[in-house]
Design a protein around this motif. Structure first.
Motif, mmCIF file in Angstrom:
data_model
loop_
_atom_site.group_PDB
_atom_site.id
_atom_site.type_symbol
_atom_site.label_atom_id
_atom_site.label_comp_id
_atom_site.label_asym_id
_atom_site.label_seq_id
_atom_site.Cartn_x
_atom_site.Cartn_y
_atom_site.Cartn_z
ATOM 1 N N MET A 1 0.851 -1.176 0.000
ATOM 2 C CA MET A 1 0.000 0.000 0.000
ATOM 3 C C MET A 1 0.897 1.241 0.000
ATOM 4 S SD MET A 1 -2.801 1.212 2.848
ATOM 5 C CE MET A 1 -3.933 -0.065 2.438
ATOM 6 N N LYS A 2 0.557 2.181 -0.831
ATOM 7 C CA LYS A 2 1.324 3.414 -0.921
ATOM 8 C C LYS A 2 0.955 4.341 0.236
ATOM 9 C CE LYS A 2 1.771 3.227 -5.884
ATOM 10 N NZ LYS A 2 1.527 3.879 -7.159
ATOM 11 N N ASN A 3 1.868 5.252 0.539
ATOM 12 C CA ASN A 3 1.646 6.184 1.654
ATOM 13 C C ASN A 3 0.361 6.984 1.483
ATOM 14 O OD1 ASN A 3 3.940 5.401 2.992
ATOM 15 N ND2 ASN A 3 5.186 7.075 2.209
ATOM 16 N N ARG A 4 0.103 7.437 0.277
ATOM 17 C CA ARG A 4 -1.091 8.254 0.025
ATOM 18 C C ARG A 4 -2.368 7.460 0.298
ATOM 19 N NH1 ARG A 4 -2.917 12.921 0.858
ATOM 20 N NH2 ARG A 4 -4.931 13.040 -0.082
ATOM 21 N N GLU A 5 -2.357 6.191 -0.114
ATOM 22 C CA GLU A 5 -3.519 5.334 0.135
ATOM 23 C C GLU A 5 -3.741 5.148 1.632
ATOM 24 O OE1 GLU A 5 -2.570 1.729 -1.885
ATOM 25 O OE2 GLU A 5 -2.814 2.610 -3.873
ATOM 26 N N LEU A 6 -2.639 4.978 2.366
ATOM 27 C CA LEU A 6 -2.738 4.809 3.809
ATOM 28 C C LEU A 6 -3.266 6.076 4.475
ATOM 29 C CD1 LEU A 6 -2.336 3.060 6.295
ATOM 30 C CD2 LEU A 6 0.049 3.812 6.357
ATOM 31 N N VAL A 7 -2.779 7.217 4.046
ATOM 32 C CA VAL A 7 -3.255 8.489 4.602
ATOM 33 C C VAL A 7 -4.751 8.648 4.341
ATOM 34 C CG1 VAL A 7 -3.123 11.011 4.380
ATOM 35 C CG2 VAL A 7 -1.033 9.668 4.525
ATOM 36 N N ASP A 8 -5.184 8.330 3.145
ATOM 37 C CA ASP A 8 -6.616 8.423 2.826
ATOM 38 C C ASP A 8 -7.446 7.497 3.712
ATOM 39 O OD1 ASP A 8 -6.101 10.320 0.877
ATOM 40 O OD2 ASP A 8 -6.157 8.880 -0.778
ATOM 41 N N LEU A 9 -6.949 6.283 3.924
ATOM 42 C CA LEU A 9 -7.656 5.346 4.800
ATOM 43 C C LEU A 9 -7.709 5.862 6.240
ATOM 44 C CD1 LEU A 9 -6.538 1.731 3.798
ATOM 45 C CD2 LEU A 9 -8.823 2.718 3.656
ATOM 46 N N ILE A 10 -6.602 6.413 6.708
ATOM 47 C CA ILE A 10 -6.563 6.942 8.079
ATOM 48 C C ILE A 10 -7.561 8.082 8.238
ATOM 49 C CG2 ILE A 10 -5.145 8.158 9.783
ATOM 50 C CD1 ILE A 10 -2.759 6.495 8.722
ATOM 51 N N ILE A 11 -7.629 8.956 7.251
ATOM 52 C CA ILE A 11 -8.579 10.069 7.309
ATOM 53 C C ILE A 11 -10.009 9.546 7.362
ATOM 54 C CG2 ILE A 11 -9.521 12.020 6.001
ATOM 55 C CD1 ILE A 11 -6.577 12.529 5.069
ATOM 56 N N LYS A 12 -10.316 8.550 6.553
ATOM 57 C CA LYS A 12 -11.658 7.960 6.576
ATOM 58 C C LYS A 12 -11.931 7.276 7.916
ATOM 59 C CE LYS A 12 -12.018 7.169 1.613
ATOM 60 N NZ LYS A 12 -12.044 6.150 0.552
ATOM 61 N N ALA A 13 -10.935 6.557 8.427
ATOM 62 C CA ALA A 13 -11.103 5.866 9.709
ATOM 63 C C ALA A 13 -11.308 6.868 10.838
ATOM 64 C CB ALA A 13 -9.889 4.991 9.994
ATOM 65 N N LYS A 14 -10.626 7.983 10.745
ATOM 66 C CA LYS A 14 -10.779 9.025 11.767
ATOM 67 C C LYS A 14 -12.202 9.588 11.761
ATOM 68 C CE LYS A 14 -8.716 13.177 13.541
ATOM 69 N NZ LYS A 14 -7.628 14.103 13.530
ATOM 70 N N GLU A 15 -12.849 9.523 10.610
ATOM 71 C CA GLU A 15 -14.227 9.990 10.476
ATOM 72 C C GLU A 15 -15.219 8.855 10.740
ATOM 73 O OE1 GLU A 15 -14.113 11.512 6.506
ATOM 74 O OE2 GLU A 15 -13.055 13.332 7.113
ATOM 75 N N ASN A 16 -14.754 7.821 11.454
ATOM 76 C CA ASN A 16 -15.580 6.678 11.882
ATOM 77 C C ASN A 16 -16.032 5.763 10.747
ATOM 78 O OD1 ASN A 16 -15.413 7.379 14.631
ATOM 79 N ND2 ASN A 16 -17.018 8.900 14.335
ATOM 80 N N ASP A 17 -15.224 5.658 9.703
ATOM 81 C CA ASP A 17 -15.503 4.711 8.627
ATOM 82 C C ASP A 17 -14.986 3.339 9.065
ATOM 83 O OD1 ASP A 17 -15.295 3.059 6.334
ATOM 84 O OD2 ASP A 17 -15.178 4.800 5.022
ATOM 85 N N ILE A 18 -15.898 2.440 9.396
ATOM 86 C CA ILE A 18 -15.542 1.122 9.915
ATOM 87 C C ILE A 18 -14.746 0.312 8.891
ATOM 88 C CG2 ILE A 18 -16.477 -1.062 10.808
ATOM 89 C CD1 ILE A 18 -16.875 1.334 12.678
ATOM 90 N N GLU A 19 -15.133 0.394 7.634
ATOM 91 C CA GLU A 19 -14.439 -0.360 6.588
ATOM 92 C C GLU A 19 -12.984 0.091 6.460
ATOM 93 O OE1 GLU A 19 -14.734 -1.308 1.816
ATOM 94 O OE2 GLU A 19 -16.498 -0.518 2.845
#
Length: 64
Positions: A1-19
């Motif tokens: 996984m690329k850094n940008r993809e991980l950052v995007d996932l972290i941002i979504k997770a921070k907004e309570n995205d369970i997936e």
């Protein structure tokens, strides 16, 4: 996984995205298992502690 993809996932997770949260945990599952081994066996309590710390750090994440 690329850094940008991980950052995007972290941002979504921070907004309570369970997936997104689940994907992050899966991405690091091998490392979590490796670091939670005691005498060659995965210690569930240690694994739970690591995942708990990971989830807390996701909530603290700040994008620059």
């Amino acid at each position: 996984m690329k850094n940008r993809e991980l950052v995007d996932l972290i941002i979504k997770a921070k907004e309570n995205d369970i997936e997104a949260t689940f994907k992050i945990i899966l991405e690091f599952e091998d490392l979590i298992n490796k670091e939670s081994m005691i005498n060659g066996i995965v210690n569930q309590e240690c694994k739970d502690y690591i995942v708990d710390k990971l989830l807390k750090q996701i909530k603290k994440f700040k994008k620059f």
